[in-house]
Write a protein that holds these residues in place. Structure first.
Motif, PDB file in Angstrom:
ATOM      1  N   VAL A 138       5.948  -7.227  13.167  1.00  0.00           N
ATOM      2  CA  VAL A 138       4.963  -8.221  13.587  1.00  0.00           C
ATOM      3  C   VAL A 138       4.862  -9.276  12.491  1.00  0.00           C
ATOM      4  CG1 VAL A 138       3.546  -6.787  15.115  1.00  0.00           C
ATOM      5  CG2 VAL A 138       3.049  -6.809  12.669  1.00  0.00           C
ATOM      6  N   ARG A 139       4.564 -10.475  12.915  1.00  0.00           N
ATOM      7  CA  ARG A 139       4.267 -11.563  11.978  1.00  0.00           C
ATOM      8  C   ARG A 139       2.758 -11.687  11.953  1.00  0.00           C
ATOM      9  NH1 ARG A 139       3.283 -16.887  12.693  1.00  0.00           N
ATOM     10  NH2 ARG A 139       3.990 -16.790  14.835  1.00  0.00           N
ATOM     11  N   ILE A 140       2.182 -11.605  10.767  1.00  0.00           N
ATOM     12  CA  ILE A 140       0.731 -11.674  10.637  1.00  0.00           C
ATOM     13  C   ILE A 140       0.351 -13.031  10.079  1.00  0.00           C
ATOM     14  CG2 ILE A 140      -1.317 -10.655   9.571  1.00  0.00           C
ATOM     15  CD1 ILE A 140       0.208  -7.989   9.468  1.00  0.00           C
ATOM     16  N   ALA A 141      -0.556 -13.705  10.786  1.00  0.00           N
ATOM     17  CA  ALA A 141      -1.092 -14.985  10.325  1.00  0.00           C
ATOM     18  C   ALA A 141      -2.482 -14.725   9.746  1.00  0.00           C
ATOM     19  CB  ALA A 141      -1.179 -15.982  11.479  1.00  0.00           C
ATOM     20  N   PHE A 142      -2.732 -15.293   8.583  1.00  0.00           N
ATOM     21  CA  PHE A 142      -4.011 -15.129   7.908  1.00  0.00           C
ATOM     22  C   PHE A 142      -4.786 -16.436   7.964  1.00  0.00           C
ATOM     23  CE2 PHE A 142      -1.053 -12.078   6.166  1.00  0.00           C
ATOM     24  CZ  PHE A 142      -1.791 -10.905   6.175  1.00  0.00           C
ATOM     25  N   ASP A 143      -6.102 -16.350   7.801  1.00  0.00           N
ATOM     26  CA  ASP A 143      -6.932 -17.547   7.945  1.00  0.00           C
ATOM     27  C   ASP A 143      -6.814 -18.527   6.782  1.00  0.00           C
ATOM     28  OD1 ASP A 143      -8.438 -16.145   6.066  1.00  0.00           O
ATOM     29  OD2 ASP A 143     -10.313 -16.245   7.212  1.00  0.00           O
ATOM     30  N   ASP A 144      -6.032 -18.178   5.751  1.00  0.00           N
ATOM     31  CA  ASP A 144      -5.789 -19.131   4.663  1.00  0.00           C
ATOM     32  C   ASP A 144      -4.541 -19.981   4.926  1.00  0.00           C
ATOM     33  OD1 ASP A 144      -3.741 -17.304   4.247  1.00  0.00           O
ATOM     34  OD2 ASP A 144      -4.121 -17.075   2.102  1.00  0.00           O
ATOM     35  N   GLY A 145      -3.939 -19.796   6.112  1.00  0.00           N
ATOM     36  CA  GLY A 145      -2.765 -20.578   6.489  1.00  0.00           C
ATOM     37  C   GLY A 145      -1.444 -19.861   6.288  1.00  0.00           C
ATOM     38  N   HIS A 146      -1.441 -18.750   5.566  1.00  0.00           N
ATOM     39  CA  HIS A 146      -0.192 -18.001   5.350  1.00  0.00           C
ATOM     40  C   HIS A 146       0.185 -17.284   6.643  1.00  0.00           C
ATOM     41  CE1 HIS A 146       2.918 -15.820   3.232  1.00  0.00           C
ATOM     42  NE2 HIS A 146       2.455 -14.704   3.756  1.00  0.00           N
ATOM     43  N   ASP A 147       1.415 -17.529   7.108  1.00  0.00           N
ATOM     44  CA  ASP A 147       1.830 -16.898   8.370  1.00  0.00           C
ATOM     45  C   ASP A 147       3.329 -16.611   8.420  1.00  0.00           C
ATOM     46  OD1 ASP A 147       2.973 -19.394   8.692  1.00  0.00           O
ATOM     47  OD2 ASP A 147       1.983 -19.816  10.593  1.00  0.00           O
ATOM     48  N   SER A 148       3.958 -16.508   7.250  1.00  0.00           N
ATOM     49  CA  SER A 148       5.413 -16.327   7.250  1.00  0.00           C
ATOM     50  C   SER A 148       5.865 -14.903   6.919  1.00  0.00           C
ATOM     51  CB  SER A 148       6.074 -17.325   6.287  1.00  0.00           C
ATOM     52  OG  SER A 148       5.574 -17.142   4.978  1.00  0.00           O
ATOM     53  N   GLY A 149       4.931 -13.982   6.777  1.00  0.00           N
ATOM     54  CA  GLY A 149       5.312 -12.605   6.463  1.00  0.00           C
ATOM     55  C   GLY A 149       5.682 -11.821   7.712  1.00  0.00           C
ATOM     56  N   ILE A 150       6.870 -11.252   7.717  1.00  0.00           N
ATOM     57  CA  ILE A 150       7.331 -10.397   8.809  1.00  0.00           C
ATOM     58  C   ILE A 150       7.165  -8.947   8.331  1.00  0.00           C
ATOM     59  CG2 ILE A 150       9.253  -9.757  10.318  1.00  0.00           C
ATOM     60  CD1 ILE A 150       8.311 -12.641  10.743  1.00  0.00           C
ATOM     61  N   PHE A 151       6.200  -8.249   8.897  1.00  0.00           N
ATOM     62  CA  PHE A 151       5.863  -6.889   8.504  1.00  0.00           C
ATOM     63  C   PHE A 151       6.591  -5.911   9.425  1.00  0.00           C
ATOM     64  CE2 PHE A 151       2.587  -9.494   6.762  1.00  0.00           C
ATOM     65  CZ  PHE A 151       2.080  -8.840   5.657  1.00  0.00           C
ATOM     66  N   THR A 152       7.667  -5.302   8.916  1.00  0.00           N
ATOM     67  CA  THR A 152       8.397  -4.323   9.713  1.00  0.00           C
ATOM     68  C   THR A 152       7.554  -3.064   9.851  1.00  0.00           C
ATOM     69  OG1 THR A 152       9.481  -3.314   7.807  1.00  0.00           O
ATOM     70  CG2 THR A 152      10.636  -5.179   8.878  1.00  0.00           C
ATOM     71  N   TRP A 153       7.913  -2.250  10.842  1.00  0.00           N
ATOM     72  CA  TRP A 153       7.196  -0.979  11.024  1.00  0.00           C
ATOM     73  C   TRP A 153       7.317  -0.142   9.745  1.00  0.00           C
ATOM     74  CZ3 TRP A 153       4.932  -3.332  14.357  1.00  0.00           C
ATOM     75  CH2 TRP A 153       5.426  -3.727  15.598  1.00  0.00           C
ATOM     76  N   ARG A 154       8.500  -0.127   9.162  1.00  0.00           N
ATOM     77  CA  ARG A 154       8.724   0.637   7.925  1.00  0.00           C
ATOM     78  C   ARG A 154       7.813   0.136   6.810  1.00  0.00           C
ATOM     79  NH1 ARG A 154      14.045   2.441   4.776  1.00  0.00           N
ATOM     80  NH2 ARG A 154      14.424   3.383   6.787  1.00  0.00           N
ATOM     81  N   TYR A 155       7.680  -1.210   6.675  1.00  0.00           N
ATOM     82  CA  TYR A 155       6.845  -1.757   5.600  1.00  0.00           C
ATOM     83  C   TYR A 155       5.371  -1.439   5.855  1.00  0.00           C
ATOM     84  CZ  TYR A 155       5.161  -4.822   1.919  1.00  0.00           C
ATOM     85  OH  TYR A 155       4.551  -5.308   0.789  1.00  0.00           O
ATOM     86  N   LEU A 156       4.916  -1.513   7.100  1.00  0.00           N
ATOM     87  CA  LEU A 156       3.524  -1.153   7.400  1.00  0.00           C
ATOM     88  C   LEU A 156       3.267   0.317   7.060  1.00  0.00           C
ATOM     89  CD1 LEU A 156       2.951  -3.051  10.757  1.00  0.00           C
ATOM     90  CD2 LEU A 156       1.939  -3.582   8.527  1.00  0.00           C
ATOM     91  N   PHE A 157       4.234   1.182   7.364  1.00  0.00           N
ATOM     92  CA  PHE A 157       4.101   2.598   7.029  1.00  0.00           C
ATOM     93  C   PHE A 157       4.045   2.766   5.507  1.00  0.00           C
ATOM     94  CE2 PHE A 157       5.290   7.042   6.614  1.00  0.00           C
ATOM     95  CZ  PHE A 157       4.583   7.629   7.653  1.00  0.00           C
ATOM     96  N   GLU A 158       4.897   2.027   4.802  1.00  0.00           N
ATOM     97  CA  GLU A 158       4.897   2.086   3.333  1.00  0.00           C
ATOM     98  C   GLU A 158       3.562   1.613   2.769  1.00  0.00           C
ATOM     99  OE1 GLU A 158       7.122   0.183  -0.584  1.00  0.00           O
ATOM    100  OE2 GLU A 158       8.004  -0.160   1.380  1.00  0.00           O
ATOM    101  N   LEU A 159       3.016   0.528   3.322  1.00  0.00           N
ATOM    102  CA  LEU A 159       1.706   0.059   2.861  1.00  0.00           C
ATOM    103  C   LEU A 159       0.637   1.119   3.105  1.00  0.00           C
ATOM    104  CD1 LEU A 159       1.643  -3.703   3.933  1.00  0.00           C
ATOM    105  CD2 LEU A 159       1.886  -2.759   1.618  1.00  0.00           C
ATOM    106  N   GLY A 160       0.750   1.833   4.210  1.00  0.00           N
ATOM    107  CA  GLY A 160      -0.192   2.901   4.482  1.00  0.00           C
ATOM    108  C   GLY A 160      -0.076   4.038   3.482  1.00  0.00           C
ATOM    109  N   GLU A 161       1.143   4.423   3.168  1.00  0.00           N
ATOM    110  CA  GLU A 161       1.365   5.539   2.247  1.00  0.00           C
ATOM    111  C   GLU A 161       1.145   5.159   0.783  1.00  0.00           C
ATOM    112  OE1 GLU A 161       5.356   7.053   3.206  1.00  0.00           O
ATOM    113  OE2 GLU A 161       4.294   8.822   3.960  1.00  0.00           O
ATOM    114  N   ARG A 162       1.573   3.968   0.388  1.00  0.00           N
ATOM    115  CA  ARG A 162       1.569   3.582  -1.024  1.00  0.00           C
ATOM    116  C   ARG A 162       0.651   2.415  -1.341  1.00  0.00           C
ATOM    117  NH1 ARG A 162       6.531   1.534  -2.705  1.00  0.00           N
ATOM    118  NH2 ARG A 162       5.709   1.790  -4.788  1.00  0.00           N
ATOM    119  N   GLY A 163      -0.101   1.954  -0.345  1.00  0.00           N
ATOM    120  CA  GLY A 163      -0.912   0.761  -0.521  1.00  0.00           C
ATOM    121  C   GLY A 163      -1.890   0.813  -1.679  1.00  0.00           C
ATOM    122  N   ASP A 164      -2.543   1.965  -1.861  1.00  0.00           N
ATOM    123  CA  ASP A 164      -3.505   2.068  -2.963  1.00  0.00           C
ATOM    124  C   ASP A 164      -2.831   1.831  -4.310  1.00  0.00           C
ATOM    125  OD1 ASP A 164      -5.561   2.586  -1.171  1.00  0.00           O
ATOM    126  OD2 ASP A 164      -5.536   4.755  -1.501  1.00  0.00           O
TER     127      ASP A 164
END
Length: 122
Positions: free
Chosen positions: A74-100
């Motif tokens: 998914v591409r996530i758009a933020f309210d500060d105008g940043h909208d170019s990040g493509i978050f793969t399923w693998r990266y979202l899972f990694e953020l969940g596991e290692r985000g802290d």
């Protein structure tokens, strides 16, 4: 073994979090600020080794939109105008596991560079 596959993406009412549930049964509550400052975009990660940017002032950032990108991300758009990040399923899972740990390292980078999570007052 196959990669974890998302079964649900849900944005909180205040738009400051996204809950991602995977077919493994795990769910992760990912803060918008963390996703913004750890965005996989070239704007944040740079175009090569050593070019990563430490993004300050995003404590209050919100998710503006989530748009499917093929069947892998998914591409996530933020309210500060940043909208170019493509978050793969693998990266979202990694953020969940290692985000802290990743966010703690980000906070250390901010401190080392004399930067803050707080937005600049205009």
């Amino acid at each position: 073994m196959s990669e974890p596959w998302p079964t649900e993406l849900r944005i909180s009412k205040d738009r400051k979090n996204m809950v991602v549930t995977f077919d493994t049964g795990v769910s992760f509550d990912l803060p918008a600020e963390m996703m913004r400052v750890l965005s996989p975009s070239a704007e944040v990660q740079g175009h090569g080794p050593g070019q990563k940017i430490t993004v300050p002032g995003k404590r209050n950032v919100c998710i503006k939109a989530v748009v499917a990108t093929g069947n892998y991300a998914v591409r996530i758009a933020f309210d500060d105008g940043h909208d170019s990040g493509i978050f793969t399923w693998r990266y979202l899972f990694e953020l969940g596991e290692r985000g802290d740990a990743l966010f703690t390292a980000y906070e250390q980078e901010l401190a080392e560079k004399g930067l803050s999570r707080e937005p600049k007052i205009r």
